[in-house]
Design an enzyme around this catalytic site. Structure first.
Site, PDB file in Angstrom:
ATOM      1  N   GLN A  73       0.694  -1.389  -0.076  1.00  0.00           N
ATOM      2  CA  GLN A  73       0.013   0.051  -0.094  1.00  0.00           C
ATOM      3  C   GLN A  73       0.759   1.364   0.080  1.00  0.00           C
ATOM      4  OE1 GLN A  73      -3.084  -1.840   3.023  1.00  0.00           O
ATOM      5  NE2 GLN A  73      -3.753   0.050   2.539  1.00  0.00           N
ATOM      6  N   SER A  90       4.378  -6.230   3.044  1.00  0.00           N
ATOM      7  CA  SER A  90       2.998  -6.404   3.258  1.00  0.00           C
ATOM      8  C   SER A  90       2.230  -6.848   2.362  1.00  0.00           C
ATOM      9  CB  SER A  90       2.579  -4.946   3.847  1.00  0.00           C
ATOM     10  OG  SER A  90       1.502  -4.944   4.387  1.00  0.00           O
ATOM     11  N   LEU A  91       1.062  -6.230   1.886  1.00  0.00           N
ATOM     12  CA  LEU A  91       0.246  -6.502   0.794  1.00  0.00           C
ATOM     13  C   LEU A  91       0.853  -7.222  -0.209  1.00  0.00           C
ATOM     14  CD1 LEU A  91      -2.673  -6.493  -0.762  1.00  0.00           C
ATOM     15  CD2 LEU A  91      -1.896  -4.244  -1.668  1.00  0.00           C
ATOM     16  N   ARG A 126      -9.314  -8.718   3.378  1.00  0.00           N
ATOM     17  CA  ARG A 126      -8.238  -8.378   4.601  1.00  0.00           C
ATOM     18  C   ARG A 126      -8.196  -6.780   4.394  1.00  0.00           C
ATOM     19  NH1 ARG A 126      -2.726  -6.562   3.440  1.00  0.00           N
ATOM     20  NH2 ARG A 126      -1.180  -7.211   4.855  1.00  0.00           N
ATOM     21  N   HIS A 140      -0.152  -3.404  11.056  1.00  0.00           N
ATOM     22  CA  HIS A 140       0.960  -4.000  11.319  1.00  0.00           C
ATOM     23  C   HIS A 140       1.284  -3.747  13.017  1.00  0.00           C
ATOM     24  CE1 HIS A 140       1.768  -5.990   7.743  1.00  0.00           C
ATOM     25  NE2 HIS A 140       1.526  -4.640   7.133  1.00  0.00           N
ATOM     26  N   GLN A 190       1.680 -11.911   9.520  1.00  0.00           N
ATOM     27  CA  GLN A 190       1.999 -10.570   9.296  1.00  0.00           C
ATOM     28  C   GLN A 190       1.009  -9.536   9.582  1.00  0.00           C
ATOM     29  OE1 GLN A 190       0.183  -9.199   5.143  1.00  0.00           O
ATOM     30  NE2 GLN A 190       2.147 -10.249   4.435  1.00  0.00           N
TER      31      GLN A 190
END
Length: 311
Positions: free
Chosen positions: A10, A90-91, A115, A199, A248
């Site tokens: 992102q 991440s993503l 998500r 996170h 994560q």
């Protein structure tokens, strides 16, 4: 000499992303068509035309970036062949798992759509925040966060490079940490324009909502090894891939360790696959002399100098 494909997360989105690939490559166009079919709405139009406000909404932003990365990978794979490693920020780990053959594209789209919604709904608007701490002197982070907490949550969310640490948590605690980091010698400490505190432990409700969806999804063993966010270690099995995506959500992205692991494993050719060039910039600050080739638009074909492509 080994090759790694890196997939962004992102913050890399922009209206118009992926459009030139879809217009010029059938394999890319097919990926966007698959995305529209899988989600039941025109994700491709959102990627190609915006509006920017929709692309900033987590539930749309996550599948949009996944679609662009997967379309770009479909083209790059023809030009560059299979990488030796994949990793995603991440993503971006979902995109990396699609590229590695562990996760089916349609399943990945549906997962990240959920998500994004779960993450957005985990914390009420205004309660959470994130900030970037730039060049905070080594050894100062733990003390800054401990003093800032005052009974609230504030933890590392991303170790993005030796010069950049992202923190996340309750807004008050994050704001206090920003001021304390400046006082501790950080070159800059700034709040980030994000829609939720990603996170960090505040994301545990999202993590638990995501678990049944992950369990219902088939993860194949990986065709190409992935270095994951959660542990910054190489994984090869479907079970490890699923566990990594679960873990994560409330834990920090260990991107600096991920890149160092790849460099220590012999990676010298780097490609950022998808929108933007955020990871290319981070790479230069982690591995001295490393150069990453971003690939997400037709104009990027010019950057694929034949001397830099894998054999």
């Amino acid at each position: 000499m080994k090759t790694a494909f890196l997939f962004p997360g992102q913050g890399s989105q922009f209206a118009g992303m992926g459009k030139s690939l879809a217009e010029n490559f059938e394999v890319a166009r097919e990926k966007f068509e698959q995305a529209d079919d899988a989600l039941g709405f025109s994700l491709s139009k959102m990627c190609f035309e915006g509006p920017e406000e929709d692309l900033k909404r987590t539930a749309y932003q996550q599948p949009a970036l996944l679609a662009v990365s997967t379309a770009a990978f479909a083209v790059l794979r023809v030009e560059a062949g299979e990488p030796d490693f994949v990793a995603g920020h991440s993503l971006g780990e979902y995109s990396a798992l699609v590229a590695a053959g562990s996760l089916e594209f349609g399943e990945a789209l549906r997962l990240v759509n959920k998500r994004g919604r779960y993450m957005q709904e985990a914390v009420p608007d205004g309660v959470g925040a994130m900030a970037a701490l730039l060049r905070l002197p080594e050894g100062k982070l733990d003390a800054v966060l401990a003093e800032a907490a005052q009974g609230e949550v504030v933890t590392p969310a991303g170790f993005n490079s030796p010069d950049q640490i992202v923190i996340s948590g309750n807004r008050g605690a994050v704001e206090r940490a920003v001021e304390l980091a400046k006082a501790a010698g950080a070159e800059r400490a700034v709040l980030l324009p994000v829609s939720a505190p990603f996170h960090c432990p505040l994301m545990k409700p999202a993590q638990e909502r995501l678990l049944p969806d992950l369990k219902a999804t088939h993860f194949a063993d990986l065709r190409v090894p992935l270095v994951n966010n959660w542990q910054a270690r190489e994984i090869r099995t479907g079970d490890e891939a699923c566990a990594g995506l679960y873990q994560q959500v409330p834990n920090p992205v260990r991107w600096t360790d991920t890149i160092r692991y790849l460099a220590d494993s012999g990676v010298e050719k780097w490609f950022e696959v998808g929108a933007g060039a955020v990871l290319s910039g981070l790479l230069r600050t982690i591995v001295a002399g490393a150069k990453c080739t971003p690939f997400g638009e037709v104009r990027d074909m010019e950057k694929l100098d034949r001397n830099t492509l894998p054999s």
